[in-house]
Design a protein around this motif. Structure first.
Motif, mmCIF file in Angstrom:
data_model
loop_
_atom_site.group_PDB
_atom_site.id
_atom_site.type_symbol
_atom_site.label_atom_id
_atom_site.label_comp_id
_atom_site.label_asym_id
_atom_site.label_seq_id
_atom_site.Cartn_x
_atom_site.Cartn_y
_atom_site.Cartn_z
ATOM 1 N N HIS A 90 34.655 68.254 37.400
ATOM 2 C CA HIS A 90 34.422 68.445 38.799
ATOM 3 C C HIS A 90 35.187 69.759 39.289
ATOM 4 C CE1 HIS A 90 32.176 64.799 39.735
ATOM 5 N NE2 HIS A 90 33.097 64.266 38.726
ATOM 6 N N ARG A 91 34.518 70.347 40.317
ATOM 7 C CA ARG A 91 35.296 71.613 40.828
ATOM 8 C C ARG A 91 36.860 71.287 41.240
ATOM 9 N NH1 ARG A 91 34.870 76.348 39.253
ATOM 10 N NH2 ARG A 91 32.612 75.958 39.151
ATOM 11 N N SER A 92 36.996 70.053 41.645
ATOM 12 C CA SER A 92 38.538 69.938 42.103
ATOM 13 C C SER A 92 39.336 69.607 40.951
ATOM 14 C CB SER A 92 38.539 68.783 42.849
ATOM 15 O OG SER A 92 37.756 67.525 42.532
ATOM 16 N N GLU A 93 38.836 69.069 39.817
ATOM 17 C CA GLU A 93 39.727 68.712 38.858
ATOM 18 C C GLU A 93 40.002 70.204 38.429
ATOM 19 O OE1 GLU A 93 38.455 64.404 36.682
ATOM 20 O OE2 GLU A 93 37.090 66.194 36.437
ATOM 21 N N ILE A 94 38.916 71.024 38.146
ATOM 22 C CA ILE A 94 39.456 72.400 37.502
ATOM 23 C C ILE A 94 40.250 73.043 38.303
ATOM 24 C CG2 ILE A 94 38.484 74.742 36.936
ATOM 25 C CD1 ILE A 94 35.590 73.281 36.425
ATOM 26 N N GLY A 95 40.335 72.883 39.807
ATOM 27 C CA GLY A 95 41.265 73.534 40.394
ATOM 28 C C GLY A 95 42.718 73.241 40.068
ATOM 29 N N LYS A 96 42.816 71.898 39.991
ATOM 30 C CA LYS A 96 44.064 71.122 39.867
ATOM 31 C C LYS A 96 44.682 71.664 38.313
ATOM 32 C CE LYS A 96 43.145 66.893 42.306
ATOM 33 N NZ LYS A 96 42.891 65.247 42.140
ATOM 34 N N ILE A 97 43.946 71.598 37.259
ATOM 35 C CA ILE A 97 44.241 71.980 36.163
ATOM 36 C C ILE A 97 44.654 73.333 35.894
ATOM 37 C CG2 ILE A 97 43.405 72.560 33.619
ATOM 38 C CD1 ILE A 97 41.493 69.738 34.225
ATOM 39 N N LEU A 98 43.685 74.457 36.554
ATOM 40 C CA LEU A 98 44.180 75.594 36.412
ATOM 41 C C LEU A 98 45.448 75.989 37.318
ATOM 42 C CD1 LEU A 98 40.624 77.381 36.840
ATOM 43 C CD2 LEU A 98 42.024 76.975 34.772
ATOM 44 N N GLN A 99 45.812 75.251 38.468
ATOM 45 C CA GLN A 99 46.956 75.334 39.212
ATOM 46 C C GLN A 99 48.065 75.032 38.223
ATOM 47 O OE1 GLN A 99 47.100 73.023 42.704
ATOM 48 N NE2 GLN A 99 49.159 73.599 43.256
ATOM 49 N N GLU A 100 48.094 74.024 37.616
ATOM 50 C CA GLU A 100 49.099 73.812 36.814
ATOM 51 C C GLU A 100 49.416 74.468 35.509
ATOM 52 O OE1 GLU A 100 50.441 69.593 36.015
ATOM 53 O OE2 GLU A 100 49.219 68.909 37.491
ATOM 54 N N VAL A 101 48.340 74.761 34.845
ATOM 55 C CA VAL A 101 48.368 75.892 33.830
ATOM 56 C C VAL A 101 48.895 77.127 34.089
ATOM 57 C CG1 VAL A 101 47.007 77.116 32.180
ATOM 58 C CG2 VAL A 101 46.542 74.888 32.242
ATOM 59 N N ARG A 102 48.594 77.646 35.475
ATOM 60 C CA ARG A 102 49.344 78.894 35.839
ATOM 61 C C ARG A 102 50.717 78.884 36.187
ATOM 62 N NH1 ARG A 102 43.721 79.655 39.119
ATOM 63 N NH2 ARG A 102 42.555 80.654 37.743
ATOM 64 N N GLU A 103 51.165 77.713 36.774
ATOM 65 C CA GLU A 103 52.731 77.478 36.842
ATOM 66 C C GLU A 103 53.429 77.845 35.459
ATOM 67 O OE1 GLU A 103 53.001 73.864 38.718
ATOM 68 O OE2 GLU A 103 52.204 74.173 40.569
ATOM 69 N N GLY A 104 52.888 77.507 34.524
ATOM 70 C CA GLY A 104 53.369 77.848 33.281
ATOM 71 C C GLY A 104 54.054 76.850 32.327
ATOM 72 N N GLY A 105 54.200 76.796 31.139
ATOM 73 C CA GLY A 105 54.902 75.854 30.274
ATOM 74 C C GLY A 105 53.833 74.824 29.896
ATOM 75 N N VAL A 106 52.615 74.685 30.682
ATOM 76 C CA VAL A 106 51.602 73.846 30.252
ATOM 77 C C VAL A 106 50.482 74.305 29.547
ATOM 78 C CG1 VAL A 106 50.311 71.757 31.295
ATOM 79 C CG2 VAL A 106 52.538 72.432 32.382
ATOM 80 N N THR A 107 49.854 73.422 28.490
ATOM 81 C CA THR A 107 48.627 73.888 28.057
ATOM 82 C C THR A 107 47.594 72.842 27.970
ATOM 83 O OG1 THR A 107 47.644 74.973 25.781
ATOM 84 C CG2 THR A 107 49.335 73.334 25.796
ATOM 85 N N LEU A 108 46.524 73.097 27.678
ATOM 86 C CA LEU A 108 45.304 72.135 27.776
ATOM 87 C C LEU A 108 44.808 71.882 25.929
ATOM 88 C CD1 LEU A 108 42.897 73.473 30.581
ATOM 89 C CD2 LEU A 108 44.048 71.456 30.283
#
Length: 164
Positions: A90-108
């Motif tokens: 879902h678009r909202s899930e993608i937004g949450k995931i990308l926000q956390e990944v961009r903050e750094g230190g986190v990967t998918l």
């Protein structure tokens, strides 16, 4: 689906190394865009998540490095085994995931791949890399829990304690 029928969930592949290498913060279930011969190959259980990872491309989450072996009976219509595949979220899930990944230190990281009522799904984790001492600590913790379970089993069966 009738109410008496239980939902079918059949594991295709799992990434056991991921739980050792990473601390899982949050998991997501994502659909995956596949072609016909990929689905047939997955039904035979011919997939590997060993080198797979997910990353953002053009506002979408893509899965890289997933190996789905060519379909045995496929002809010229067969797929490329390591092609990039789009994940369906879902678009909202993608937004949450990308926000956390961009903050750094986190990967998918993909943890497992399975069929859920006939649909191919990927369990995707937001994960943080473990350091060497964290890995040793989690191994020691797992061994201690295994020994506790062993002793408890012996006690419940009435066997005397072993001296080691």
């Amino acid at each position: 689906m009738s109410p008496s029928r239980k939902p079918e969930r059949r594991l295709i592949a799992s990434n056991k190394k991921a739980r050792h290498e990473y601390t899982v913060l949050r998991t997501y279930e994502a659909g995956i865009v596949l072609v016909g011969t990929e689905v047939k190959s997955l039904r035979e259980g011919r997939a590997s998540l060993v080198d797979a990872f997910a990353h953002e491309r053009d506002g979408e989450i893509m899965l890289y490095g997933l190996h789905i072996a060519e379909y045995r009976y496929g002809t010229w219509t067969n797929h490329a085994p390591r092609r990039n595949r789009k994940l369906l979220l879902h678009r909202s899930e993608i937004g949450k995931i990308l926000q956390e990944v961009r903050e750094g230190g986190v990967t998918l990281v993909p943890l497992s791949m399975y069929f859920d009522n006939g649909w191919a799904k990927v369990e995707l984790a937001l994960a943080k890399g473990k350091r060497t001492y964290d890995k040793r600590q989690s191994l020691a913790e797992r061994d201690a829990n295994r020994e506790i379970a062993r002793e408890l089993g012996r006690h419940l069966k009435g066997h005397p304690r072993r001296n080691s």
